[in-house]
Design a protein around this motif. Structure first.
Motif, PDB file in Angstrom:
ATOM      1  N   ARG A 108      75.085 -81.453 -25.659  1.00 17.72           N
ATOM      2  CA  ARG A 108      73.717 -82.164 -25.145  1.00 17.72           C
ATOM      3  C   ARG A 108      73.970 -83.094 -24.299  1.00 17.72           C
ATOM      4  O   ARG A 108      74.558 -84.158 -24.846  1.00 17.72           O
ATOM      5  CB  ARG A 108      73.166 -82.352 -26.207  1.00 17.72           C
ATOM      6  N   PRO A 109      73.672 -83.182 -23.052  1.00 20.24           N
ATOM      7  CA  PRO A 109      73.797 -83.921 -21.966  1.00 20.24           C
ATOM      8  C   PRO A 109      73.368 -85.425 -22.637  1.00 20.24           C
ATOM      9  O   PRO A 109      73.947 -86.450 -22.404  1.00 20.24           O
ATOM     10  CB  PRO A 109      73.187 -83.782 -20.843  1.00 20.24           C
ATOM     11  N   SER A 110      72.237 -85.487 -23.262  1.00 19.76           N
ATOM     12  CA  SER A 110      71.725 -86.857 -23.595  1.00 19.76           C
ATOM     13  C   SER A 110      72.562 -87.468 -24.674  1.00 19.76           C
ATOM     14  O   SER A 110      72.372 -88.762 -25.060  1.00 19.76           O
ATOM     15  CB  SER A 110      70.162 -86.413 -24.067  1.00 19.76           C
ATOM     16  N   ASP A 111      73.276 -86.724 -25.305  1.00 21.46           N
ATOM     17  CA  ASP A 111      74.123 -87.265 -26.698  1.00 21.46           C
ATOM     18  C   ASP A 111      75.297 -87.983 -25.811  1.00 21.46           C
ATOM     19  O   ASP A 111      76.167 -88.809 -26.791  1.00 21.46           O
ATOM     20  CB  ASP A 111      74.491 -86.290 -27.408  1.00 21.46           C
ATOM     21  N   TYR A 112      75.742 -88.068 -24.629  1.00 20.63           N
ATOM     22  CA  TYR A 112      76.866 -88.736 -24.053  1.00 20.63           C
ATOM     23  C   TYR A 112      76.528 -90.217 -23.523  1.00 20.63           C
ATOM     24  O   TYR A 112      75.390 -90.303 -22.791  1.00 20.63           O
ATOM     25  CB  TYR A 112      77.360 -87.903 -22.973  1.00 20.63           C
ATOM     26  N   LYS A 113      77.345 -91.062 -23.917  1.00 23.84           N
ATOM     27  CA  LYS A 113      76.835 -92.444 -23.575  1.00 23.84           C
ATOM     28  C   LYS A 113      77.433 -92.969 -21.985  1.00 23.84           C
ATOM     29  O   LYS A 113      76.627 -93.544 -21.518  1.00 23.84           O
ATOM     30  CB  LYS A 113      78.032 -93.507 -24.567  1.00 23.84           C
ATOM     31  N   TYR A 114      78.493 -92.333 -21.484  1.00 25.15           N
ATOM     32  CA  TYR A 114      79.102 -92.592 -19.941  1.00 25.15           C
ATOM     33  C   TYR A 114      78.966 -91.365 -19.233  1.00 25.15           C
ATOM     34  O   TYR A 114      79.314 -90.114 -19.611  1.00 25.15           O
ATOM     35  CB  TYR A 114      80.099 -93.262 -20.076  1.00 25.15           C
ATOM     36  N   TRP A 115      78.592 -91.459 -18.028  1.00 22.93           N
ATOM     37  CA  TRP A 115      78.476 -90.560 -17.031  1.00 22.93           C
ATOM     38  C   TRP A 115      79.238 -91.004 -15.424  1.00 22.93           C
ATOM     39  O   TRP A 115      78.982 -92.074 -15.153  1.00 22.93           O
ATOM     40  CB  TRP A 115      76.915 -89.927 -16.672  1.00 22.93           C
ATOM     41  N   GLY A 116      79.805 -89.924 -15.077  1.00 18.43           N
ATOM     42  CA  GLY A 116      80.152 -90.185 -13.588  1.00 18.43           C
ATOM     43  C   GLY A 116      79.111 -89.644 -12.481  1.00 18.43           C
ATOM     44  O   GLY A 116      77.953 -89.116 -13.114  1.00 18.43           O
ATOM     45  N   GLN A 117      79.580 -89.962 -11.289  1.00 25.40           N
ATOM     46  CA  GLN A 117      78.378 -89.747 -10.469  1.00 25.40           C
ATOM     47  C   GLN A 117      78.454 -88.202  -9.943  1.00 25.40           C
ATOM     48  O   GLN A 117      77.542 -87.685  -9.271  1.00 25.40           O
ATOM     49  CB  GLN A 117      78.669 -90.514  -9.084  1.00 25.40           C
ATOM     50  N   GLY A 118      79.191 -87.505  -9.994  1.00 23.86           N
ATOM     51  CA  GLY A 118      79.474 -86.029  -9.739  1.00 23.86           C
ATOM     52  C   GLY A 118      80.196 -85.719  -8.748  1.00 23.86           C
ATOM     53  O   GLY A 118      80.458 -86.505  -7.727  1.00 23.86           O
ATOM     54  N   THR A 119      80.712 -84.316  -8.573  1.00 31.06           N
ATOM     55  CA  THR A 119      81.425 -83.860  -7.641  1.00 31.06           C
ATOM     56  C   THR A 119      80.739 -82.449  -7.084  1.00 31.06           C
ATOM     57  O   THR A 119      80.698 -81.711  -8.128  1.00 31.06           O
ATOM     58  CB  THR A 119      82.717 -83.886  -7.621  1.00 31.06           C
ATOM     59  N   GLN A 120      80.296 -82.423  -5.817  1.00 33.39           N
ATOM     60  CA  GLN A 120      79.569 -80.952  -5.662  1.00 33.39           C
ATOM     61  C   GLN A 120      80.859 -79.696  -5.549  1.00 33.39           C
ATOM     62  O   GLN A 120      81.725 -79.800  -5.000  1.00 33.39           O
ATOM     63  CB  GLN A 120      79.032 -80.955  -4.216  1.00 33.39           C
ATOM     64  N   VAL A 121      80.480 -78.663  -6.003  1.00 34.61           N
ATOM     65  CA  VAL A 121      81.213 -77.523  -6.071  1.00 34.61           C
ATOM     66  C   VAL A 121      80.263 -76.190  -5.429  1.00 34.61           C
ATOM     67  O   VAL A 121      79.140 -76.292  -5.775  1.00 34.61           O
ATOM     68  CB  VAL A 121      81.610 -76.969  -7.354  1.00 34.61           C
TER      69      VAL A 121
END
Length: 125
Positions: A108-121
């Protein structure tokens, strides 16, 4: 506060491979869940894979299990996602996440505390 920076995205033809990396500013501790998610245009964020740092537990979305491999490099505080046999449906923004909230689910994404900005594939047919 943990900062996550993804790299390794790009464009590839179907059947090709990419390696994504997620570098953490610090590891919160051993036994920290770190995961990869992806989001295609117009769709909800989808869980891809998760590992538990310092351990052997690896979890995969069935749609990628035979093709992707999640791994960690403790010395570099980096988690990798090796993606093989890529398909057009793998296209999306790939983001890494770290450190589950107490009682959270690694799917579940909402259960994680920290996120990066992402990289496109982008996978073309």
């Amino acid at each position: 506060q943990v900062q996550l920076v993804e790299s390794g995205g790009g464009s590839v033809q179907a059947g090709g491979s990419l390696i994504l990396s997620c570098a953490a500013s610090v590891y919160t501790s051993a036994n920290t869940y770190m995961g990869w998610f992806r989001q295609a245009a117009g769709k909800e964020r989808e869980w891809v894979a998760t590992l538990l740092t310092g351990g052997v537990s690896r979890y995969y979305n069935p749609s990628v299990k035979a093709r992707f491999n999640i791994s960690e490099d403790n010395a570099k505080r980096t988690v990798h996602l090796q993606m093989n046999s890529l398909k057009p449906e793998d296209t999306g923004m790939y983001s890494c996440a770290a450190d589950l909230r107490p009682g959270g689910s690694w799917r579940r994404p909402s259960d994680y505390k920290y996120w990066g900005q992402g990289t496109q594939v982008i996978v073309s047919s």
